[in-house]
Scaffold this active site. Structure first.
Site, PDB file in Angstrom:
ATOM      1  N   LEU A 183      93.698  42.858  53.219  1.00 19.69           N
ATOM      2  CA  LEU A 183      94.233  43.843  52.271  1.00 19.69           C
ATOM      3  C   LEU A 183      95.214  44.774  52.956  1.00 19.69           C
ATOM      4  CD1 LEU A 183      90.907  44.782  50.463  1.00 19.69           C
ATOM      5  CD2 LEU A 183      92.792  43.453  49.517  1.00 19.69           C
TER       6      LEU A 183
ATOM      7  N   GLY B  87      96.243  46.775  57.088  1.00 18.05           N
ATOM      8  CA  GLY B  87      95.856  47.128  58.441  1.00 18.05           C
ATOM      9  C   GLY B  87      96.172  48.588  58.620  1.00 18.05           C
ATOM     10  N   GLY B  88      95.340  49.303  59.269  1.00 17.60           N
ATOM     11  CA  GLY B  88      95.625  50.712  59.478  1.00 17.60           C
ATOM     12  C   GLY B  88      95.362  51.030  60.924  1.00 17.60           C
ATOM     13  N   GLY B  89      95.436  52.309  61.219  1.00 15.75           N
ATOM     14  CA  GLY B  89      95.201  52.729  62.587  1.00 15.75           C
ATOM     15  C   GLY B  89      93.808  52.356  63.069  1.00 15.75           C
TER      16      GLY B  89
ATOM     17  N   GLY C 253      91.883  49.753  62.032  1.00 14.10           N
ATOM     18  CA  GLY C 253      91.542  48.344  62.042  1.00 14.10           C
ATOM     19  C   GLY C 253      91.920  47.703  60.715  1.00 14.10           C
ATOM     20  N   SER C 254      91.808  46.391  60.673  1.00  9.81           N
ATOM     21  CA  SER C 254      92.228  45.668  59.483  1.00  9.81           C
ATOM     22  C   SER C 254      91.158  45.722  58.400  1.00  9.81           C
ATOM     23  CB  SER C 254      92.488  44.210  59.841  1.00  9.81           C
ATOM     24  OG  SER C 254      93.438  44.149  60.863  1.00  9.81           O
ATOM     25  N   VAL C 255      91.623  45.579  57.143  1.00 12.44           N
ATOM     26  CA  VAL C 255      90.724  45.615  56.000  1.00 12.44           C
ATOM     27  C   VAL C 255      90.819  44.279  55.262  1.00 12.44           C
ATOM     28  CG1 VAL C 255      90.090  46.852  53.909  1.00 12.44           C
ATOM     29  CG2 VAL C 255      91.179  48.067  55.784  1.00 12.44           C
TER      30      VAL C 255
ATOM     31  N   ASP D 208      94.261  62.471  58.705  1.00  9.05           N
ATOM     32  CA  ASP D 208      95.269  61.428  58.492  1.00  9.05           C
ATOM     33  C   ASP D 208      95.595  61.276  57.007  1.00  9.05           C
ATOM     34  OD1 ASP D 208      97.047  59.463  59.116  1.00  9.05           O
ATOM     35  OD2 ASP D 208      95.558  57.916  59.528  1.00  9.05           O
TER      36      ASP D 208
END
Ligand SMILES: *[C@@H]1O[C@H](CO)[C@@H](O)[C@H](O)[C@H]1NC(C)=O
Ligand SMILES: *[C@@H]1O[C@H](CO)[C@@H](O)[C@H](O)[C@H]1NC(C)=O
Ligand SMILES: *[C@@H]1O[C@H](CO)[C@@H](O)[C@H](O)[C@H]1NC(C)=O
Ligand SMILES: *[C@@H]1O[C@H](CO)[C@@H](O)[C@H](O)[C@H]1NC(C)=O
Ligand SMILES: *[C@@H]1O[C@H](CO)[C@@H](O)[C@H](O)[C@H]1NC(C)=O
Ligand SMILES: *[C@@H]1O[C@H](CO)[C@@H](O)[C@H](O)[C@H]1NC(C)=O
Ligand SMILES: *[C@@H]1O[C@H](CO)[C@@H](O)[C@H](O)[C@H]1NC(C)=O
Ligand SMILES: *[C@@H]1O[C@H](CO)[C@@H](O)[C@H](O)[C@H]1NC(C)=O
Ligand SMILES: *[C@@H]1O[C@H](CO)[C@@H](O)[C@H](O)[C@H]1NC(C)=O
Ligand SMILES: *[C@@H]1O[C@H](CO)[C@@H](O)[C@H](O)[C@H]1NC(C)=O
Ligand SMILES: *[C@@H]1O[C@H](CO)[C@@H](O)[C@H](O)[C@H]1NC(C)=O
Length: 823
Positions: free
Chosen positions: A511, A513-515, A517-519, A629
């Site tokens: 879905l 990727g963020g700081g 980790g991936s979702v 954030d």
């Protein structure tokens, strides 16, 4: 400079202590800040500075029994050494090693009574009997003539011999007489304080520059020239922000007859913060956050980790979005896996299979070696240009030499590398800088994959029975995986890793990727849809992780994404959230074609809902949670477009790595409150700032620092500030896609709130609770003063724009003047 002067009051103090020691007739007394003649420090004894700020003694680093004499923060619960005496020569038995005054010097004797470290100042016999070493509250360890009280001269001080830390109040010097720069040198690895490859020093050529240097020879970062006017470096514009706000630290440059130096200090002397060279080759400014019990990286340079020269060593490859950043090129493996695992990549990588020509120098055709094409990389330095006309000739030219490791052939012609490949960077995504390099490998490296196939084919041919067994085994495994059976822990479900692997079809549907980790999208057996976040870089132990997660689990609000469960199996840490079908706000705001812009009413509700969620985090739950954030990417929308704040509470969970995440993020986005950069403690008002920045984007439907049609980098908040302070046309601020279809009073209210939220001084910003009331129409809102400065990091060139409209003094103003119910 005053640091060499001894504070007389403090001095009386230490003399008093000394006196007490002597009168007790004890040989050793260590409730003091001083080591004097006839005293020695050994074992677990320490001395503590008069105000209890710093402590000196033996400490152990890593898992080896290597002990060092060093100083560290006494009050900081996470052990943090700032200076080390014997960084290259550890001792192993601290009870038979001693630190003492000997012949007028402070000397460390190892187990065999051999001096292995000394202050090494030439001393006349006259003073040697009264010399003392004193640890000061600024972290400086000084050696001086103790009997000469106030007028005593400093014979030696640790500030002149820094290790990896540049403490506030100490100088970074350049000696004009010898052309020598003082160096601040990183540790070799997280466990090994021996001098590493990276150093910080004043540029010997242009003394008003600070540079970072690899292996004492190759500069890889420069601060640019110091500008006395703006009190900042030309290439570190963030500093200008801190100087402007003038509330946190002061950075100073002096150039004198015999030396020039830089120096900094914090206005608030109780700030615990420091600059240091990290083992990663980055200069970092860290502040200690007492509430979160962790160091927060406020600032780091170079901004990109891969901007550090040769970070990954020979034949290593640096990837900005990888974790870890370094990997070995294909066909290579880490030379020292132990060091590699400790994030010390400097040993680099070595070939898994030797080249044909290395195996047998007489082998006529070294031509059995092959080349692996590696596209989209930054090419290593030190190439040799060859004047050949085709790619094939270029390849042959490389094969001519056994020590040729790679070639590249493109519009710049043919280049070959006759050395180890250093500083190769793998780009990801599209970049015009990406080149292709061909790396030489033994031919057998290319066969290895087909070899495996061969084995499998052999096995299949070998026995049908075996295949049947495998199939049955696979089915059994598959069935086991299908049974998702989470246990309940408090309000949360504890999943097994297998469960989540199966629920997400082996993490196939990403879905985002963020700081952190991936979702991935997943489906539970009860057919509810979930979002599974694979956390990266968790530094916490099991117990602490579970306790943090269960705290997050208790935080529930209609405007917060609900945490349903987690998985914690060894290094595998995952969080399971409700799935939000409408994705994140940014996808709805920043449309390519403006086909279906969010209606104004929806935007207003999103602004309000987000504010309510944040109010809950800041004020209503048991411990205040600062999100840290806030940006459109972290506002998720459910099926009804109701906003839900995501990723709260992760700051504490992620710990050290979170700092890095923030650092990376800070380089590219304009949501960060100025206090992040300037080093004071972060409060909930930092979220208010980011929220304000997001409000601007909700109004305009585009990124704050986007280029406008004329190609100029504009800054939307500036236009807003102008429009609302000068009775401008607020409708013109609205997303053009909305065709001015929005009530003027609502636009105006949101813009005013946004301007209040981004005030430089956090005390002028409203609380999130006040924001809710204003947006609800319960509180009126004044016209805000234009914030004195707004920092924009427009696109990746990190261009800075300040706007300098005169501003009314905001000091006595608050965002709301009355609590009239206006509706
Ligand atoms: C240290 O010891 C020496 C000899 O043991 C003695 O002469 C001297 O006075 C002592 N110094 C102090 C400061 O106690
Ligand atoms: C120092 O070591 C001694 C003996 O080894 C021990 O009894 C004492 O508790 C230790 N003190 C501290 C502060 O660790
Ligand atoms: C003490 O240091 C000397 C010189 O570096 C060294 O030869 C000796 O082995 C050391 N002693 C111990 C016990 O490590
Ligand atoms: C002291 O300095 C001299 C030369 O200046 C050097 O040879 C010696 O190794 C140093 N001693 C220690 C213990 O650092
Ligand atoms: C230091 O550098 C300057 C200019 O680079 C040069 O003129 C001078 O001779 C150097 N001094 C020494 C001691 O090397
Ligand atoms: C650093 O430089 C020295 C020579 O100054 C050299 O011997 C050493 O190999 C270099 N280190 C690396 C990692 O390249
Ligand atoms: C910054 O603070 C210093 C000392 O507190 C003061 O002298 C100076 O005028 C201030 N500068 C600005 C721009 O406010
Ligand atoms: C610079 O060094 C010279 C020679 O050592 C000395 O005479 C002079 O006083 C020094 N200047 C300063 C400002 O310390
Ligand atoms: C200085 O910092 C401390 C701790 O961060 C804080 O409690 C104190 O209020 C600050 N002092 C000033 C004058 O800002
Ligand atoms: C390094 O880390 C990897 C993966 O975590 C592990 O398999 C390996 O055993 C480690 N090697 C050493 C020498 O610690
Ligand atoms: C590579 O090999 C060639 C000839 O075999 C030699 O002339 C050259 O010096 C070597 N280069 C390096 C960097 O070792």
């Amino acid at each position: 400079m005053k640091i060499e002067n001894i504070n007389p009051r403090w001095f009386k103090f230490s003399v008093l202590f000394l006196f007490m020691c002597l009168s007790h007739e004890s040989h050793v007394c260590f409730a003091v800040d001083t080591i004097s003649t006839n005293q020695s420090l050994s074992g677990n004894q320490t001395i503590v500075s008069a105000g209890g700020v710093f402590e000196l003694g033996f400490f152990r680093s890593g898992n080896s029994f290597n002990y060092y004499i060093g100083t560290w923060y006494k009050k900081v619960s996470r052990f943090t050494p700032v200076w080390i005496a014997n960084r290259e020569k550890p001792v192993h038995d601290i009870y038979s090693s001693v630190l003492k005054i000997s012949d007028g010097n402070l000397v460390l004797f190892n187990e065999s009574r051999v001096p292995i470290w000394s202050t090494n100042v030439s001393s006349g016999p006259a003073i040697s009997s009264s010399v003392v070493a004193v640890l000061l509250d600024d972290g400086n360890l000084v050696l001086r003539d103790g009997l000469n009280s106030i007028s005593s001269t400093i014979l030696w001080q640790s500030f002149d011999h820094p290790t990896d830390t540049w403490l506030p109040g100490s100088k970074l010097r350049f000696n004009k007489r010898t052309n020598q720069s003082q160096r601040i040198i990183s540790w070799r690895s997280h466990d090994d304080p021996a001098p590493g490859l990276y150093s910080l020093e004043i540029d010997p050529v242009e003394a008003n520059h600070i540079v970072m240097v690899w292996n004492r020879s190759r500069p890889y970062w420069t601060s640019g020239a110091w500008d006395q006017q703006t009190m900042s470096f030309s290439l570190v514009p963030e500093m200008r922000m801190a100087s402007l706000s003038n509330s946190t630290y002061n950075f100073i440059y002096f150039s004198e007859e015999n030396e020039s130096y830089f120096l900094y200090y914090f206005y608030n002397s109780s700030t615990t913060a420091k600059l240091f060279m990290d083992v990663s080759g980055q200069l970092q400014q860290m502040s200690w956050l007492e509430d979160m019990e962790q160091w927060m990286v406020q600032f780091s340079q170079p901004r990109q980790q891969c901007g550090v020269y040769a970070l990954c060593g020979a034949f290593g490859s640096c990837n900005e979005i990888g974790l870890p950043f370094c990997s070995c090129l294909r066909g290579f493996h880490p030379k020292s896996e132990t060091n590699w695992n400790l994030s010390d990549f400097s040993d680099g990588c070595e070939r898994t299979t030797r080249l044909q020509c290395e195996e047998d120098p007489n082998f006529v055709t070294g031509k059995t070696d092959k080349f692996l094409e590696s596209p989209n990389v930054k090419l290593p330095e030190r190439a040799q240009a060859m004047s050949v006309g085709s790619m094939l000739e270029c390849e042959s030219a490389c094969l001519e030499y056994c020590n040729c490791t790679a070639y590249a052939y493109d519009s710049d012609g043919c280049r070959i590398w006759m050395t180890e490949l250093l500083d190769l960077q793998q780009y990801s995504g599209d970049t015009s800088d990406g080149r292709t390099i061909y790396i030489r490998l033994a031919a057998s490296e290319f066969r290895s994959s087909s070899n495996n196939n061969g084995i499998i084919i052999g096995a299949v041919a070998g026995g049908v029975g075996l295949v049947l067994c495998l199939v049955i085994f696979a089915i059994l495994r598959w069935r086991r995986r299908r049974m998702i059976n989470p246990t309940v822990e408090g309000s949360l479900l504890a999943f097994g890793y297998r469960d989540l692997q199966s629920a997400t079809k082996n993490f196939s549907e990403k879905l985002g990727g963020g700081g952190f980790g991936s979702v991935f999208k997943g489906r539970l057996p009860d057919s509810s849809i979930i979002a599974v976040k694979q956390l990266e870089g968790i530094s916490q132990g099991e117990k602490q992780f579970r306790s943090e997660v269960s705290t997050i689990g208790t935080v529930q609000h209609v405007n917060l994404v609900r945490l349903r469960g987690f998985c914690s199996e060894g290094m595998r840490k995952l969080l399971v959230y409700d799935y939000m079908p409408n994705g994140s706000l940014d996808a709805h705001l920043f449309l390519e074609d403006n086909s279906k812009p969010l209606a104004w009413k929806t935007r207003y509700q999103i602004a309000l809902g987000t504010a309510r969620g944040l109010t809950y985090l800041h004020e209503k739950c048991r411990d205040c949670i600062i999100h840290c954030d806030i940006k459109p990417e972290n506002i998720l929308l459910d099926a009804e477009l109701c906003p839900k704040v995501a990723d709260f509470g992760l700051a504490k969970l992620i710990g050290r790595e979170f700092s890095r995440v923030l650092t990376t993020m800070r380089g590219t986005r304009g949501y960060i409150a100025p206090e992040w950069i300037s080093g004071v403690a972060i409060t909930a008002k930092a979220d208010v700032y980011s929220y304000g920045m997001m409000l601007f984007e909700i109004v305009s439907g585009r990124r704050n620092s986007e280029q406008n049609e004329e190609g100029k980098v504009g800054f939307f908040p500036t236009s807003v500030a102008r429009a609302i302070t000068q009775d401008g046309d607020v409708l013109s601020l609205l997303d053009p896609g909305l065709n001015e279809d929005a009530p003027v009073d609502e636009i105006s209210r949101i813009c005013k709130v946004a301007c209040w939220c981004v005030q430089d001084d956090e005390t002028h910003r409203p609380s999130m609770g006040q924001v809710v009331q204003i947006l609800e129409g319960v509180l009126d809102v004044n016209v805000p003063p234009v914030p004195r400065s707004l920092l924009v990091l427009a696109n990746n060139t990190e261009h800075i724009i300040f706007f300098t409209e005169s501003s009314s003094s905001p000091s006595s103003q608050t965002p709301s003047n009355s609590s009239n119910a206006s509706s």
